[in-house]
Design an enzyme around this catalytic site. Structure first.
Site, PDB file in Angstrom:
ATOM      1  N   GLU A   1       0.826  -1.201   0.000  1.00 21.19           N
ATOM      2  CA  GLU A   1       0.000   0.000   0.000  1.00 21.19           C
ATOM      3  C   GLU A   1       0.867   1.260   0.000  1.00 21.19           C
ATOM      4  O   GLU A   1       0.982   1.967   1.001  1.00 21.19           O
ATOM      5  CB  GLU A   1      -0.966  -0.004   1.179  1.00 21.19           C
ATOM      6  CG  GLU A   1      -0.347  -0.353   2.520  1.00 21.19           C
ATOM      7  CD  GLU A   1      -1.377  -0.421   3.635  1.00 21.19           C
ATOM      8  OE1 GLU A   1      -1.095   0.115   4.726  1.00 21.19           O
ATOM      9  OE2 GLU A   1      -2.439  -1.020   3.412  1.00 21.19           O
TER      10      GLU A   1
ATOM     11  N   GLY B   1       2.101   5.100  -0.756  1.00 19.36           N
ATOM     12  CA  GLY B   1       1.465   6.408  -0.798  1.00 19.36           C
ATOM     13  C   GLY B   1       2.406   7.425  -1.397  1.00 19.36           C
ATOM     14  O   GLY B   1       2.320   7.777  -2.569  1.00 19.36           O
ATOM     15  N   ARG B   2       3.360   7.874  -0.583  1.00 24.00           N
ATOM     16  CA  ARG B   2       4.261   8.952  -0.996  1.00 24.00           C
ATOM     17  C   ARG B   2       5.040   8.602  -2.262  1.00 24.00           C
ATOM     18  O   ARG B   2       5.319   9.481  -3.084  1.00 24.00           O
ATOM     19  CB  ARG B   2       5.216   9.256   0.165  1.00 24.00           C
ATOM     20  CG  ARG B   2       6.122  10.451  -0.084  1.00 24.00           C
ATOM     21  CD  ARG B   2       6.801  10.945   1.189  1.00 24.00           C
ATOM     22  NE  ARG B   2       7.578  12.121   0.898  1.00 24.00           N
ATOM     23  CZ  ARG B   2       8.901  12.116   0.728  1.00 24.00           C
ATOM     24  NH1 ARG B   2       9.578  10.993   0.867  1.00 24.00           N
ATOM     25  NH2 ARG B   2       9.555  13.225   0.444  1.00 24.00           N
TER      26      ARG B   2
ATOM     27  N   ARG C   1       5.363  19.349   6.733  1.00 22.53           N
ATOM     28  CA  ARG C   1       6.367  18.288   6.860  1.00 22.53           C
ATOM     29  C   ARG C   1       7.710  18.782   7.410  1.00 22.53           C
ATOM     30  O   ARG C   1       8.311  18.113   8.257  1.00 22.53           O
ATOM     31  CB  ARG C   1       6.581  17.570   5.527  1.00 22.53           C
ATOM     32  CG  ARG C   1       5.358  16.790   5.051  1.00 22.53           C
ATOM     33  CD  ARG C   1       5.658  15.963   3.792  1.00 22.53           C
ATOM     34  NE  ARG C   1       6.454  14.790   4.149  1.00 22.53           N
ATOM     35  CZ  ARG C   1       7.719  14.622   3.802  1.00 22.53           C
ATOM     36  NH1 ARG C   1       8.370  15.559   3.132  1.00 22.53           N
ATOM     37  NH2 ARG C   1       8.362  13.528   4.159  1.00 22.53           N
TER      38      ARG C   1
ATOM     39  N   TYR D   1       8.400  16.814  10.661  1.00 25.09           N
ATOM     40  CA  TYR D   1       9.295  15.679  10.468  1.00 25.09           C
ATOM     41  C   TYR D   1      10.750  16.070  10.211  1.00 25.09           C
ATOM     42  O   TYR D   1      11.558  15.196   9.897  1.00 25.09           O
ATOM     43  CB  TYR D   1       8.847  14.848   9.257  1.00 25.09           C
ATOM     44  CG  TYR D   1       7.435  14.332   9.290  1.00 25.09           C
ATOM     45  CD1 TYR D   1       6.872  13.806  10.450  1.00 25.09           C
ATOM     46  CD2 TYR D   1       6.662  14.346   8.133  1.00 25.09           C
ATOM     47  CE1 TYR D   1       5.583  13.318  10.456  1.00 25.09           C
ATOM     48  CE2 TYR D   1       5.358  13.865   8.133  1.00 25.09           C
ATOM     49  CZ  TYR D   1       4.819  13.352   9.302  1.00 25.09           C
ATOM     50  OH  TYR D   1       3.552  12.875   9.297  1.00 25.09           O
TER      51      TYR D   1
ATOM     52  N   CYS E   1       2.652  32.549  12.677  1.00 25.56           N
ATOM     53  CA  CYS E   1       3.221  33.061  13.928  1.00 25.56           C
ATOM     54  C   CYS E   1       3.739  31.901  14.780  1.00 25.56           C
ATOM     55  O   CYS E   1       3.204  31.577  15.836  1.00 25.56           O
ATOM     56  CB  CYS E   1       2.155  33.870  14.675  1.00 25.56           C
ATOM     57  SG  CYS E   1       2.835  34.805  16.060  1.00 25.56           S
ATOM     58  N   GLU E   2       4.776  31.230  14.298  1.00 23.06           N
ATOM     59  CA  GLU E   2       5.445  30.123  14.991  1.00 23.06           C
ATOM     60  C   GLU E   2       6.916  30.124  14.604  1.00 23.06           C
ATOM     61  O   GLU E   2       7.250  30.309  13.431  1.00 23.06           O
ATOM     62  CB  GLU E   2       4.834  28.765  14.592  1.00 23.06           C
ATOM     63  CG  GLU E   2       3.412  28.520  15.058  1.00 23.06           C
ATOM     64  CD  GLU E   2       3.333  28.195  16.542  1.00 23.06           C
ATOM     65  OE1 GLU E   2       4.379  27.894  17.150  1.00 23.06           O
ATOM     66  OE2 GLU E   2       2.210  28.260  17.094  1.00 23.06           O
TER      67      GLU E   2
ATOM     68  N   TYR F   1       1.457  14.339   1.319  1.00 24.60           N
ATOM     69  CA  TYR F   1       1.291  14.874   2.673  1.00 24.60           C
ATOM     70  C   TYR F   1       1.551  16.383   2.714  1.00 24.60           C
ATOM     71  O   TYR F   1       2.159  16.893   3.636  1.00 24.60           O
ATOM     72  CB  TYR F   1       2.196  14.120   3.661  1.00 24.60           C
ATOM     73  CG  TYR F   1       1.903  12.645   3.661  1.00 24.60           C
ATOM     74  CD1 TYR F   1       0.777  12.154   4.299  1.00 24.60           C
ATOM     75  CD2 TYR F   1       2.729  11.749   2.992  1.00 24.60           C
ATOM     76  CE1 TYR F   1       0.478  10.797   4.274  1.00 24.60           C
ATOM     77  CE2 TYR F   1       2.440  10.397   2.966  1.00 24.60           C
ATOM     78  CZ  TYR F   1       1.308   9.931   3.598  1.00 24.60           C
ATOM     79  OH  TYR F   1       1.007   8.587   3.570  1.00 24.60           O
TER      80      TYR F   1
END
Length: 866
Positions: free
Chosen positions: A748, A750-751, A787, A791, A818-819, A847
């Site tokens: 399966e 995905g990316r 991401r 990550y 604002c982070e 993602y």
């Protein structure tokens, strides 16, 4: 004219050059060997070429040796090996096949030899030796046909193995040692026979005249033995990298080439995990004072690593960080050992009795813990059980496995301890079993659970450079980074799709930003690439990676099912594929979600006892798939590792029997097993391991039809990272599938399908200099692409407006959220950025949009297709 027609040179020195399996497996590689040997001969040297078996052949011969009692399996493998060498014979354009036929007939005879039924060690050694005998035969014929008159030399005539004290039978036959010293008579005798020779690595003979094997890395060791015997001017180990590096460059692209090392440092680096050089090959050349070099067969212009008696004086520095996996620890505890005379002698006598060599030792008043390295020992359950039974007579015994030993190597390690505080902090949350600082002041080793060691070496390497404990800029020791040496060689020569469509993307960016743009042709090509694999029976695309409808339609049209984790995803998927291609794999979902999925006819996966404990009637009469946790996670970041007790996914192995009982009680048929341990994995052996573990578990069930080994197929982010080898993946899956033909194989991804198909376009709003930092602020950030913040993911970023202009400014690419974590890319060299420039963030097709939010009430990037 033959290049060796000139009169023999009585005083010519010897050069020993060794080539591994990949270096002898194609005609162009043999042309390289011929060129290297010819160059040395042109310099007035005699040359001895040592070769390994063709790539993959030793593994097949090992499979023959391990197929005790299975004559059909042995003969099938023999046919494969025969065919591989026939193909090589044809590729090399050879005509005389008499010698090749002799060795092939030996292979056929050994496959049906009576000794095979009991896998006698002497028979195993003869089988394993055939790979080098065949490759050296082909090589001698080809090199001579190219005008380089080459004599074939039987290594067993000159390498005599002698049993080590306390060495068991397995070690004597399959991990033999050869004492060597310069032999002027041998050098003179060979000089009378010719000037270029080819011989086999990996083998010797014993005092009874039987063939024995030198163990893992035996071809390196053979080259060193011959280098010592001939008192060679140099031994060169030709491999697929430029030399020894400060870490494994396959996982640490920033690893620096170790230009010069002394024998002791090289031995420590090789012993503690560097695969490029076998540690046994250092001692023979050290004793004979023969220099050794490690060179790259593909890039002979690179200087490589030079190893000798001494190197230029340099400040104390960690030279390398390495790891050894599969380590077994034996912990022995007894209150009676304190100040007891002879206790350690009694304990170690038992290791001697079982032929086990101890590596690391750590002691306390009531405990002694030692490590066993499987590369130097036969460490299996039978041996460990017998050892534990003997040790139980004098102490309490605990076997801790599997573990990984992480080692820092460098001269003056004790003086570096103050600098290592920040580095050792990386072990803060890990379970450390053993710490060992070597008595020769050359290494510091820390042993942790193997599951916890993933990603540790790259982290430590970066920390060592940051703290300057590894003096990467010291020219007396270090050369360029692996990424610098190989960027041009490994970079994909085909431009990315977004570069070929730059003008179109600039037009899209002028209309509106931020914007995701997906190239459907890339999605289609990736899907076809996976569908071309022969081993998997069913593919299910992980819809959570990218749910854009046009993308999904392309994937569905290629025959993929859709793997869903929510009712919303099921709603979309059901419009695109029939029910039998729907896979519902939720986590901690509510009961109505399962009921709805079953009503749709989707295949449902459970990963917990709770659904059957409390909602058994929902599943009565249905078929389900069970997701299990195999105990450890994998992946490029801890937040994408979905295995182990710290992960919320999967049923623990100790609850399987309870799950089976619940399934029987509610008339639920378990027809499949599933495991997905993480994402971003580039090691094909991972899926082989998952497949084999699930297939073994399936034997405990009665109706298993399919094994789902999940996804996680990695997509390299940087140009110097290796691509996932799909051919190798298919081959290893096909091999293990052959052992379990009763199960379908599902995957399966995905990316892998969509990451490289998507880019994020963002407009520069402002630029700012602050101290030593230059910031380029764009019109979106972690609200569109989380991401990097979540990550530590690395995405290539280019200034599409100024592509091709000199990239001479180092920027921090940040968004308007604002982070402090709203950073899309750190330390990126770009052309000077100006307000209005269009930046492109690559590999954003997975993602990205599916994880976007309206944090700060900012609208995330829209989506378009081309």
């Amino acid at each position: 004219m033959n290049s060796l027609d000139s009169a023999p040179r009585a005083h010519a020195g010897w050069i020993v050059i060794k080539f591994g399996g990949t270096s002898v497996s194609t005609r162009p590689r043999w042309d390289t060997i011929c060129r290297i040997a010819r160059d040395w001969h042109a310099q007035g040297k005699r040359v001895l070429i040592v070769v390994s078996a063709l790539s993959g052949i030793t593994d097949k011969l090992k499979a023959v040796a391990e197929a005790a009692g299975d004559r059909v399996r042995r003969e099938a493998l023999q046919v494969e090996i025969h065919a591989r060498h026939e193909a090589m014979f044809t590729e090399l354009g050879l005509a005389d096949r008499a010698t090749l036929d002799y060795w092939l007939s030996r292979l056929a005879a050994l496959a049906v030899d009576a000794r095979a039924e009991t896998s006698q060690l002497a028979w195993q050694a003869e089988v394993l030796a055939l790979g080098e005998q065949l490759s050296s035969t082909l090589g001698q014929a080809y090199l001579s046909a190219q005008g380089l008159a080459t004599r074939w030399l039987d290594a067993r005539e000159h390498l005599l193995a002698q049993a080590l004290p306390n060495q068991n039978a397995w070690g004597c036959y399959l991990s033999a040692s050869v004492p060597t010293a310069p032999d002027a008579a041998l050098a003179a005798a060979l000089a009378k026979q010719g000037e270029v020779f080819i011989t086999q690595g990996f083998m010797a003979r014993n005092t009874a005249g039987e063939t024995v094997i030198l163990g893992r890395g035996g071809s390196d060791t053979s080259a060193a033995y011959f280098g010592a015997l001939l008192k060679a001017e140099k031994v060169e180990i030709w491999t697929d990298v430029a030399g020894m590096f400060s870490a494994n460059p396959r996982i640490v692209p920033a690893a620096r080439l170790l230009s010069r090392l002394d024998y002791e440092e090289a031995q420590e680096i090789a012993t503690t995990g560097a695969k490029v050089l076998h540690p046994r090959c250092l001692n023979p050349v050290r004793e004979a004072s023969v220099p050794l070099a490690v060179r790259d067969t593909n890039r002979p212009e690179l200087a490589g690593t030079e190893i000798g008696a001494s190197v230029a004086a340099a400040a104390p520095s960690v030279k390398a960080v390495s790891e050894r996996r599969g380590i077994t620890l034996i912990s022995m505890e007894s209150i009676g050992m304190w100040q007891q005379v002879g206790f350690l002698a009694d304990v170690f006598e038992r290791f001697k009795r079982h032929g086990l060599s101890i590596d690391l030792i750590s002691s306390a008043e009531t405990n002694v813990t030692v490590s066993l390295d499987p590369s130097e020992n036969l460490v299996n359950s039978d041996v460990l059980s017998a050892l534990a039974a003997d040790l139980a007579e004098v102490c309490r015994v605990k076997v801790i496995a599997p573990c990984t030993a992480v080692t820092l190597v460098g001269r003056g390690m004790r003086s570096l301890l103050p600098r290592l505080a920040g580095v050792l902090a990386e072990f803060d949350l890990l379970r450390v079993h053993l710490v060992s600082q070597s008595s020769n002041n050359l290494n510091l080793t820390i042993v942790v659970d193997e599951a916890a060691a993933t990603g540790l070496v790259p982290t430590l390497h970066a920390a060592l450079i940051k703290t300057e404990a590894l003096r990467a800029e010291d020219p007396a020791v270090f050369g360029p980074a692996w990424s610098e040496l190989y960027a041009a060689a490994t970079h994909n020569t085909e431009p990315p799709w977004w570069l070929t469509r730059r003008e179109e993307l600039l037009e899209l960016g002028a209309q509106a930003t931020p914007r995701y743009v997906y190239d459907l042709a890339t999605v289609r090509e990736r899907a076809r690439r996976l569908r071309a694999l022969s081993a998997p029976d069913r593919w299910f695309y992980a819809l959570k990676a990218n749910s854009q409808r046009d993308v999904l339609q392309v994937i569905a049209a290629q025959g993929f099912g859709l793997e869903c984790v929510s009712p919303g995803e099921l709603d979309i998927a059901a419009e695109l594929v029939p029910a039998e291609r729907l896979l519902f794999t939720p986590n901690f979902a509510a009961q109505p979600e399962y009921a709805a999925a079953l009503a749709r006819g989707a295949r449902v996966t459970l990963d917990n006892l709770h659904p059957l404990q409390h909602w058994g009637e929902t599943f009565r009469g249905h078929e389900v798939i069970l997701r299990v946790d195999l105990g450890a996670g994998r992946g490029h970041h801890d937040k994408v590792r979905t295995g182990g007790a710290g992960s919320k996914f999967g049923l623990s192995l100790d609850q399987i029997e309870e799950f089976r009982q619940l399934a029987r009680r509610h008339d639920v048929a378990v027809i499949g097993l599933h495991a997905h341990l993480g994402s971003g994995i580039l090691d094909v052996g991972h899926w082989r391991e998952v497949y084999s573990q699930l297939a073994a578990l399936a034997q405990r069930f009665t109706r298993i039809e399919a094994i789902n080994i999940g996804g996680g197929l990695g997509v390299p982010s940087r140009a110097d990272e290796a691509q996932l080898d799909l051919d190798a993946l298919d081959a290893c899956l096909a091999e293990i599938k052959q052992a379990y033909p009763q199960f379908q194989l599902w995957m399966e991804p995905g990316r892998y399908l969509v990451a490289e198909a998507g880019v994020l376009l963002a407009r520069v709003n402002q630029v700012k200099r602050k101290g030593e930092y230059c910031y380029a602020g764009v019109d979106t950030g972690m609200n569109s692409l989380i991401r990097p913040a979540l990550y530590d993911a690395w995405h290539e970023i280019v200034n599409l407006s100024r592509y091709g202009e000199p990239a001479d400014t180092l920027y921090q690419i940040v968004g308007p959220i604002c982070e402090s974590g709203d950073v899309l890319g750190s330390n990126r060299r770009l052309p000077e950025c100006r307000e209005g420039d269009l930046l492109l963030i690559a590999q954003a097709g997975a993602y990205g949009a599916t994880m976007a939010s309206q944090y700060n009430l900012r609208i995330p990037a829209g989506e378009s297709v081309v």
